[in-house]
Scaffold this active site. Structure first.
Site, PDB file in Angstrom:
ATOM      1  N   HIS A  23      -4.137  -2.579  -6.113  1.00 56.72           N
ATOM      2  CA  HIS A  23      -3.500  -1.361  -6.634  1.00 56.72           C
ATOM      3  C   HIS A  23      -4.579  -0.413  -7.145  1.00 56.72           C
ATOM      4  CE1 HIS A  23       0.569  -3.601  -7.426  1.00 56.72           C
ATOM      5  NE2 HIS A  23       0.267  -3.476  -6.157  1.00 56.72           N
ATOM      6  N   ASP A  68       0.810  -1.222   0.000  1.00 55.30           N
ATOM      7  CA  ASP A  68       0.000   0.000   0.000  1.00 55.30           C
ATOM      8  C   ASP A  68       0.842   1.269   0.000  1.00 55.30           C
ATOM      9  OD1 ASP A  68      -2.317  -1.624   0.175  1.00 55.30           O
ATOM     10  OD2 ASP A  68      -1.923  -1.850   2.311  1.00 55.30           O
TER      11      ASP A  68
END
Ligand code: IMP
Ligand code: MG
Length: 350
Positions: free
Chosen positions: A57, A27
């Protein structure tokens, strides 16, 4: 002011083979940086290494938001090919859903040797110590890799609906590189979720560093030009395991650092930027460049800035501090969610 890193540091920005990996716990904003590079460098292909659909993503381009778990984030460059290397686990349902949603089937090659995530893998990842102790994403990746290693797993070549996407990804990738065309290799998760280098057992089910990501797609170490490690301007972590300097939920919210997981919807734990982890991530990945994302979240006055000179003094101090500590240039800086909310300093270091 001294310029860090020292002038001996040189980077290649054109026609390069770039490997992009996460430097913390996932992340970090890899999707945004990969999509920027795919467009800016006009890459021939983005090839996905990494674990599988445990990744999430996010790409925001031309007002459209893409949530990707299986497809490479380079998809926003509509002239580029999209590939998934044999090291990656594929959940056919998740992949087909993304292919249909974004209409990219004609550009996609999936290696027939990819292992398959089946329903039983998802079921066993959603209970017992994986759920209670490790706090996995519950997407079946650990159990599927386990079956793969035990040589009882299934391969994607045996899944009928995938047949039209199959192709020899290592061969295609090496052809692109040998022809001198630009290629992006996309990693998933982050260095400290690596099965080898993270805090076991609070890790994912394989190594996710740069060399492993290259191996996932069939690219040998001599063919890589640049390794870009992506750090967020603060650290987040989901699931179990230690997090140095962890903030309370209230403090996380007060700083505007509260985030919710793309795949799991879980609230992310947060801590300030960790220079020791960054140094170690640079070492483990042999990083030649660093990308820092979400600078605008820590320094709101930097939102949407496109030139390094236009950053505030505080923000520049933060960036040069990272360069001093690691000895590696910070070449790509994210100042907003949009793909082109990016400061690109690569030419400065060429
Ligand atoms: P698994 O990869 O689903 O087995 O989960 C193992 C650990 O890695 C857990 O702490 C997850 O929260 C974490 N993890 C896996 N994938 C990601 C990701 O893409 N972002 C953030 N954390 C992840
Ligand atoms: Mg993510």
């Amino acid at each position: 002011m001294d310029k860090y890193p020292p002038s001996g540091c040189r980077v290649t920005s054109k026609m390069a083979v770039n490997v992009v990996v996460g430097g913390f716990f996932g992340d970090e904003g890899k999707g945004k940086i990969i999509s920027y590079l795919a467009l800016k460098d006009e890459v021939a292909a983005t090839v996905r290494g990494g674990v599988g659909p445990n990744a999430g993503h996010t790409v925001i381009y031309e007002g459209k938001s893409y949530k990707l778990r299986m497809l490479p984030s380079g998809l926003v460059n509509e002239y580029s090919r999209l590939m998934i290397g044999p090291g990656v686990l594929v959940n056919p349902t998740v992949l087909l859903d993304e292919v249909n949603r974004y209409g990219v089937g004609s550009r996609l090659t999936v290696d027939p040797r990819c292992a398959v995530i089946e329903q039983k893998h998802v079921a066993s990842d959603s209970q017992g110590h994986l759920k209670e102790k490790v706090g996995t994403t519950g997407t079946g990746t650990g159990p599927a890799n386990s079956d793969r290693v035990l040589r009882v797993g299934r391969q994607i070549k045996d899944v009928e609906e995938m047949s039209k996407f199959l192709g020899d990804v290592p061969f295609e990738v090496n052809q692109i590189v040998d022809a001198g065309q630009p290629l992006l290799v996309e990693g998933t998760q982050g260095t400290f979720l690596s099965l080898y280098f993270g805090g076991y057992p609070y890790v994912t089910s394989k190594d996710v560093c740069a060399s492993a990501t290259c191996s996932d797609v069939g690219l040998g170490p001599r063919k890589v030009d640049e390794v870009i490690v992506v750090f967020k301007a603060y650290v987040t972590r989901v699931g179990g395991g230690p997090l140095k300097g962890e903030l309370s939920e209230e403090e996380t919210a007060r700083r505007g650092w509260r985030e919710v997981g793309t795949v799991t919807g879980r609230s992310r734990r947060a801590a300030p930027f960790d220079f020791d982890l960054a140094k170690r991530a640079v070492m483990l990945n042999s990083a030649s460049q660093i990308s820092v994302t979400k600078l605008d979240v820590v320094f709101p006055e930097c939102a949407g800035v496109k030139q390094y000179e236009d950053l505030s003094g505080e923000a520049k101090k933060f960036i040069s501090g990272i360069e001093k500590e690691t000895g590696v240039p910070v070449t790509l800086i994210g100042t907003g969610a949009e793909v082109f909310d990016t400061i690109d300093r690569r030419e400065e270091f060429e």
